[in-house]
Design a protein around this motif. Sequence first.
Motif, PDB file in Angstrom:
ATOM      1  N   ASP A  72       5.798   2.608 -11.267  1.00  0.00           N
ATOM      2  CA  ASP A  72       5.728   3.883 -10.165  1.00  0.00           C
ATOM      3  C   ASP A  72       5.215   4.814 -11.316  1.00  0.00           C
ATOM      4  N   SER A 119       1.674   6.331  -8.760  1.00  0.00           N
ATOM      5  CA  SER A 119       2.249   7.549  -8.654  1.00  0.00           C
ATOM      6  C   SER A 119       1.836   8.702  -7.499  1.00  0.00           C
ATOM      7  N   ARG A 153       2.880   7.396  -4.318  1.00  0.00           N
ATOM      8  CA  ARG A 153       4.371   7.648  -3.998  1.00  0.00           C
ATOM      9  C   ARG A 153       4.528   9.000  -3.345  1.00  0.00           C
ATOM     10  N   PRO A 183       9.167   5.670  -0.601  1.00  0.00           N
ATOM     11  CA  PRO A 183       8.246   4.700  -1.168  1.00  0.00           C
ATOM     12  C   PRO A 183       8.945   3.638  -1.966  1.00  0.00           C
ATOM     13  N   GLN A 184      10.066   3.847  -2.283  1.00  0.00           N
ATOM     14  CA  GLN A 184      10.671   2.848  -2.950  1.00  0.00           C
ATOM     15  C   GLN A 184      11.290   1.544  -1.778  1.00  0.00           C
ATOM     16  N   ARG A 195       6.669   0.163   0.136  1.00  0.00           N
ATOM     17  CA  ARG A 195       5.218   0.506  -0.802  1.00  0.00           C
ATOM     18  C   ARG A 195       4.001   0.386  -0.407  1.00  0.00           C
ATOM     19  N   GLU A 230       0.557  -0.482  -4.834  1.00  0.00           N
ATOM     20  CA  GLU A 230       1.915  -0.828  -5.715  1.00  0.00           C
ATOM     21  C   GLU A 230       2.703  -2.373  -5.367  1.00  0.00           C
TER      22      GLU A 230
END
Length: 239
Positions: free
Chosen positions: A67, A73, A76, A86-87, A90, A94
């Motif tokens: 990340d 990054s 995100r 974003p977690q 994805r 990513e």
Amino acid sequence: MPNNLTPTEFLYACSVDQSVFELRPDYRALLLVVQGLEPQATSTLADDLIARAEAQAKTLLAQAPVDQLPQISAWREAYRGFGAKPQRTRNSLEALTRRAADGLPRINALTDIYNAVSVLHQIPLGGEDFDLYDGPARLTRAVGDEAFDTASGGEIVIENPSEGEVIWRDNTGVTCRRWNWRQGKRTALSENTTTAFFILDALDPMTNDELTEVGESLSQALESLGQDVQISRRIIGAQ
């Protein structure tokens, strides 16, 4: 409804809505239409690219958490800008970078090439069947009632994006949700694809020169998939 636009007509009718540039003024899209692909083509170049991408992912992830890689990054942050987590969802770059360290999926030469280029150059990259588009591609923010076809439990189901979500769409409905998270089934590449449409998404710190270089790398690799491959391209950015 099959696409009845020429590649040039299609590319110059594609658009990015001002609301997206208001969200990310640094956003640019490099669009490619690739004609003359041989559906059953194989390529030793695809094997080499996959191996290089897997090695690149291992090197990058040994240097920093996934990340914290610059483009991941940036994406995100872009996702948070329109309310996505974003977690949990994805972006395609990513997801591929995480998988690449343990081995990228092998599908066919066409898909393998663009997945490898995505990881190697650290850029979200989507590929679809040009002939299955209904009108030009448009990047916009969703109203919330647009149709998106996806698979669930082996069945095709229709979902709707969230209001304000960044989506790629055509005249029929959504072709990709959450900017570059998940592509729909309707316009997906298949073993019958002879003309493909690619979207390369860039945010700072990627420069326009770097974006152009990625397009050249992808183009050169795709030229190995047919005797008469022709490629048209266009970059869209904030004016």
